[in-house]
Scaffold this motif. Structure first.
Motif, PDB file in Angstrom:
ATOM      1  N   SER A   1       0.834  -1.208   0.000  1.00 32.81           N
ATOM      2  CA  SER A   1       0.000   0.000   0.000  1.00 32.81           C
ATOM      3  C   SER A   1       0.868   1.258   0.000  1.00 32.81           C
ATOM      4  CB  SER A   1      -0.944   0.005   1.207  1.00 32.81           C
ATOM      5  OG  SER A   1      -0.232  -0.095   2.410  1.00 32.81           O
ATOM      6  N   HIS A   2       2.017   1.218   0.696  1.00 28.57           N
ATOM      7  CA  HIS A   2       2.841   2.439   0.765  1.00 28.57           C
ATOM      8  C   HIS A   2       3.446   2.786  -0.595  1.00 28.57           C
ATOM      9  CE1 HIS A   2       4.895  -1.113   2.317  1.00 28.57           C
ATOM     10  NE2 HIS A   2       6.087  -0.605   2.072  1.00 28.57           N
ATOM     11  N   HIS A   3       3.720   1.774  -1.433  1.00 33.14           N
ATOM     12  CA  HIS A   3       4.198   2.062  -2.791  1.00 33.14           C
ATOM     13  C   HIS A   3       3.076   2.708  -3.620  1.00 33.14           C
ATOM     14  CE1 HIS A   3       7.862  -0.879  -2.933  1.00 33.14           C
ATOM     15  NE2 HIS A   3       7.779  -0.231  -1.807  1.00 33.14           N
ATOM     16  N   LEU A   4       1.876   2.176  -3.467  1.00 31.53           N
ATOM     17  CA  LEU A   4       0.743   2.729  -4.230  1.00 31.53           C
ATOM     18  C   LEU A   4       0.429   4.157  -3.777  1.00 31.53           C
ATOM     19  CD1 LEU A   4      -1.683  -0.366  -4.400  1.00 31.53           C
ATOM     20  CD2 LEU A   4       0.253   0.201  -5.870  1.00 31.53           C
ATOM     21  N   PHE A   5       0.580   4.419  -2.485  1.00 29.19           N
ATOM     22  CA  PHE A   5       0.356   5.778  -1.970  1.00 29.19           C
ATOM     23  C   PHE A   5       1.359   6.754  -2.589  1.00 29.19           C
ATOM     24  CE2 PHE A   5      -2.586   4.319   1.261  1.00 29.19           C
ATOM     25  CZ  PHE A   5      -3.291   5.460   1.612  1.00 29.19           C
ATOM     26  N   ILE A   6       2.591   6.312  -2.759  1.00 23.95           N
ATOM     27  CA  ILE A   6       3.605   7.176  -3.374  1.00 23.95           C
ATOM     28  C   ILE A   6       3.199   7.505  -4.807  1.00 23.95           C
ATOM     29  CG2 ILE A   6       5.996   7.246  -4.228  1.00 23.95           C
ATOM     30  CD1 ILE A   6       6.794   5.679  -1.685  1.00 23.95           C
ATOM     31  N   GLU A   7       2.760   6.492  -5.551  1.00 25.57           N
ATOM     32  CA  GLU A   7       2.353   6.720  -6.943  1.00 25.57           C
ATOM     33  C   GLU A   7       1.111   7.614  -7.017  1.00 25.57           C
ATOM     34  OE1 GLU A   7       0.845   4.230 -10.877  1.00 25.57           O
ATOM     35  OE2 GLU A   7       2.112   3.195  -9.406  1.00 25.57           O
ATOM     36  N   GLN A   8       0.119   7.334  -6.172  1.00 23.84           N
ATOM     37  CA  GLN A   8      -1.108   8.147  -6.150  1.00 23.84           C
ATOM     38  C   GLN A   8      -0.776   9.598  -5.817  1.00 23.84           C
ATOM     39  OE1 GLN A   8      -4.078   8.276  -7.188  1.00 23.84           O
ATOM     40  NE2 GLN A   8      -5.630   7.862  -5.630  1.00 23.84           N
ATOM     41  N   SER A   9       0.135   9.793  -4.870  1.00 21.04           N
ATOM     42  CA  SER A   9       0.523  11.147  -4.466  1.00 21.04           C
ATOM     43  C   SER A   9       1.217  11.887  -5.599  1.00 21.04           C
ATOM     44  CB  SER A   9       1.447  11.084  -3.239  1.00 21.04           C
ATOM     45  OG  SER A   9       0.777  10.501  -2.142  1.00 21.04           O
ATOM     46  N   LEU A  10       2.104  11.209  -6.307  1.00 20.00           N
ATOM     47  CA  LEU A  10       2.797  11.837  -7.438  1.00 20.00           C
ATOM     48  C   LEU A  10       1.811  12.198  -8.551  1.00 20.00           C
ATOM     49  CD1 LEU A  10       6.079   9.783  -7.347  1.00 20.00           C
ATOM     50  CD2 LEU A  10       6.001  12.280  -7.549  1.00 20.00           C
ATOM     51  N   THR A  11       0.807  11.353  -8.743  1.00 20.55           N
ATOM     52  CA  THR A  11      -0.234  11.638  -9.739  1.00 20.55           C
ATOM     53  C   THR A  11      -0.970  12.938  -9.393  1.00 20.55           C
ATOM     54  OG1 THR A  11      -0.541   9.282 -10.166  1.00 20.55           O
ATOM     55  CG2 THR A  11      -2.342  10.724 -10.829  1.00 20.55           C
ATOM     56  N   HIS A  12      -1.130  13.185  -8.081  1.00 25.88           N
ATOM     57  CA  HIS A  12      -1.894  14.355  -7.634  1.00 25.88           C
ATOM     58  C   HIS A  12      -0.994  15.525  -7.216  1.00 25.88           C
ATOM     59  CE1 HIS A  12      -6.062  12.969  -7.844  1.00 25.88           C
ATOM     60  NE2 HIS A  12      -5.536  11.776  -7.703  1.00 25.88           N
ATOM     61  N   THR A  13       0.240  15.536  -7.709  1.00 23.17           N
ATOM     62  CA  THR A  13       1.159  16.653  -7.444  1.00 23.17           C
ATOM     63  C   THR A  13       1.452  17.378  -8.748  1.00 23.17           C
ATOM     64  OG1 THR A  13       2.196  15.375  -5.657  1.00 23.17           O
ATOM     65  CG2 THR A  13       3.415  17.274  -6.469  1.00 23.17           C
ATOM     66  N   LYS A  14       1.499  18.700  -8.686  1.00 22.08           N
ATOM     67  CA  LYS A  14       1.844  19.493  -9.873  1.00 22.08           C
ATOM     68  C   LYS A  14       3.298  19.242 -10.271  1.00 22.08           C
ATOM     69  CE  LYS A  14      -1.127  23.412  -8.525  1.00 22.08           C
ATOM     70  NZ  LYS A  14      -1.104  24.797  -8.022  1.00 22.08           N
ATOM     71  N   GLU A  15       3.612  19.507 -11.535  1.00 25.25           N
ATOM     72  CA  GLU A  15       5.011  19.470 -11.959  1.00 25.25           C
ATOM     73  C   GLU A  15       5.818  20.409 -11.068  1.00 25.25           C
ATOM     74  OE1 GLU A  15       5.678  20.292 -16.052  1.00 25.25           O
ATOM     75  OE2 GLU A  15       4.757  18.428 -16.751  1.00 25.25           O
ATOM     76  N   ASN A  16       7.010  19.974 -10.703  1.00 24.49           N
ATOM     77  CA  ASN A  16       7.933  20.719  -9.824  1.00 24.49           C
ATOM     78  C   ASN A  16       7.488  20.744  -8.363  1.00 24.49           C
ATOM     79  OD1 ASN A  16       9.445  21.589 -12.211  1.00 24.49           O
ATOM     80  ND2 ASN A  16       7.795  23.074 -12.528  1.00 24.49           N
ATOM     81  N   GLY A  17       6.323  20.137  -8.055  1.00 26.64           N
ATOM     82  CA  GLY A  17       5.839  20.112  -6.670  1.00 26.64           C
ATOM     83  C   GLY A  17       6.647  19.157  -5.808  1.00 26.64           C
ATOM     84  N   TYR A  18       6.496  19.308  -4.490  1.00 29.59           N
ATOM     85  CA  TYR A  18       7.289  18.521  -3.536  1.00 29.59           C
ATOM     86  C   TYR A  18       6.409  17.539  -2.762  1.00 29.59           C
ATOM     87  CZ  TYR A  18      11.392  21.450  -4.275  1.00 29.59           C
ATOM     88  OH  TYR A  18      12.479  22.090  -4.836  1.00 29.59           O
ATOM     89  N   LEU A  19       7.037  16.433  -2.368  1.00 29.73           N
ATOM     90  CA  LEU A  19       6.335  15.417  -1.579  1.00 29.73           C
ATOM     91  C   LEU A  19       7.225  15.032  -0.399  1.00 29.73           C
ATOM     92  CD1 LEU A  19       6.163  14.602  -4.906  1.00 29.73           C
ATOM     93  CD2 LEU A  19       4.251  13.296  -3.985  1.00 29.73           C
ATOM     94  N   PHE A  20       6.622  15.007   0.785  1.00 26.49           N
ATOM     95  CA  PHE A  20       7.347  14.672   2.017  1.00 26.49           C
ATOM     96  C   PHE A  20       6.676  13.443   2.630  1.00 26.49           C
ATOM     97  CE2 PHE A  20       7.744  19.122   1.100  1.00 26.49           C
ATOM     98  CZ  PHE A  20       9.062  19.448   1.395  1.00 26.49           C
ATOM     99  N   PHE A  21       7.358  12.310   2.570  1.00 32.37           N
ATOM    100  CA  PHE A  21       6.786  11.058   3.068  1.00 32.37           C
ATOM    101  C   PHE A  21       7.557  10.561   4.287  1.00 32.37           C
ATOM    102  CE2 PHE A  21       5.889  10.486  -1.620  1.00 32.37           C
ATOM    103  CZ  PHE A  21       4.517  10.616  -1.522  1.00 32.37           C
ATOM    104  N   ILE A  22       6.819  10.041   5.272  1.00 32.32           N
ATOM    105  CA  ILE A  22       7.451   9.278   6.352  1.00 32.32           C
ATOM    106  C   ILE A  22       7.358   7.814   5.925  1.00 32.32           C
ATOM    107  CG2 ILE A  22       7.342   8.659   8.787  1.00 32.32           C
ATOM    108  CD1 ILE A  22       6.009  11.429   9.236  1.00 32.32           C
ATOM    109  N   VAL A  23       8.535   7.194   5.747  1.00 24.59           N
ATOM    110  CA  VAL A  23       8.603   5.856   5.133  1.00 24.59           C
ATOM    111  C   VAL A  23       9.402   4.902   6.020  1.00 24.59           C
ATOM    112  CG1 VAL A  23       8.529   6.871   2.808  1.00 24.59           C
ATOM    113  CG2 VAL A  23      10.748   6.371   3.853  1.00 24.59           C
ATOM    114  N   PRO A  24       9.220   3.583   5.841  1.00 25.60           N
ATOM    115  CA  PRO A  24      10.065   2.633   6.576  1.00 25.60           C
ATOM    116  C   PRO A  24      11.526   2.782   6.125  1.00 25.60           C
ATOM    117  CG  PRO A  24       8.241   1.516   5.423  1.00 25.60           C
ATOM    118  CD  PRO A  24       8.271   2.914   4.934  1.00 25.60           C
TER     119      PRO A  24
END
Length: 329
Positions: A219-242
């Protein structure tokens, strides 16, 4: 110490009124925390199934505090304490709240990466009780922030909604499976304490590039992909990951996907002392979605944080990080 006592006073009122509501309405303590939060926000007792004695007792307790004298952080911390008590009592054994220190540190990172922007849209696709998202929002000083939170758990999303109301954050909440279709436009930034585990819905998982070749997908891999899909170009993503994110059998596929769509800006290992067991240790992964203006750093921001209480070691790390930002941002 004055702030601490204000938080304690507010927690005491939330706690005692929640216990009264839980006992009389025969609901769990954490459900009652949501109910008393609604009462505080509306300055009214909204439950119509309580005895006159209980209503009088609730009014007396609410009158001991003046809601308008509390700031956003005081509300967040007091409400968080009540939610933590409820979670420990077993209503949600699988849900753990992100530690406060991580929320504040993430706020610092967000301000460093995005501090020059005046307006901001932000999404937390696993918002839970809203504690991480509101901790970050309280840290930031943008002129205008539009926020979105998604969670499949209806009680947690109710707590998040009340949490946001008490802190006067205009957050739009969606109670749904975050890995199904989201009706949210791409945002400038995603923050998320990723839910770690397997995703049981193979039909939805099949729509993702990061689905597993066999068996359930992470699920955490899918969340990363879903999040990138919903981020604008050049946008940033901050994940707490294992810590082990890039060490599993699915890691090569994740690596390949990230190289195609994003730039890894940083990977910061959080102090082991924050977690019950070293094998449950986590890190902060910072991504930037590729776009015309995105530039890969000379070297990603890599760090291993000491205990937050170790001021000397923390100061040393923060200086190195500030140097990295001067060179790369």
């Amino acid at each position: 110490m004055q702030t601490l006592s204000k938080i304690e006073n507010l927690f005491t009122v939330i706690n005692e009124t929640a216990e009264l509501i839980a006992n009389e309405a025969q609901i769990t303590y954490i459900e009652a925390v949501a109910e008393t939060g609604e009462n505080l926000f509306h300055n009214s007792i909204l439950q119509d199934n309580l005895s006159e004695v209980t209503v009088k007792s609730l009014k007396r307790k609410y009158e001991t505090i003046q809601v308008h004298t509390y700031d956003k952080e005081e509300f967040r911390k007091a409400y968080q304490l009540a939610i933590l008590k409820g979670l420990k009592e077993g209503a949600h054994p699988n849900h753990q709240m992100t530690p406060d220190t991580i929320g504040l540190f993430l706020g610092y990172l967000v301000s460093k990466f995005l501090g020059k922007q005046k307006e901001m849209t932000v999404l937390d696709p696993a918002v839970g009780t809203g504690n991480l998202l509101t901790a970050i929002l309280n840290y930031l000083s943008f002129e205008k922030i539009e926020s979105y939170g998604v969670d499949v758990d209806d009680l947690l999303i109710k707590l998040a909604y009340i949490n946001a109301n008490l802190q006067e954050h205009p957050i739009s909440f969606f109670n749904q499976d975050s890995l199904e279709r989201l009706l949210i436009d791409p945002v400038d930034m995603v923050v998320c304490d990723l839910p770690v585990g397997y995703y049981p819905n193979d039909i939805e998982a099949a729509k993702y590039e990061l689905k597993a070749d066999e068996g359930y997908s992470y699920s955490h891999h899918l969340f990363i992909e879903q999040s990138l899909t919903h981020t604008k170009e050049n946008g940033y993503l901050f994940f707490i990951v294992p810590n082990s994110l890039f060490e599993t059998k699915e890691a090569p596929k994740l690596n390949k996907y990230l190289r195609e769509v994003a730039i890894i800006q940083g990977f910061i290992k959080l102090p082991v002392s924050l977690f019950k067991d070293e094998k449950h240790g986590k890190s902060i992964l910072i991504l930037q979605k590729k776009g015309e203006d995105s530039v890969a750093p000379k070297q990603a921001l890599l760090a291993e944080l000491p205990r937050f209480s170790n001021k000397e070691a923390m100061n040393s790390i923060m200086k190195k990080m500030d140097d990295w930002f001067k060179e790369n941002k």
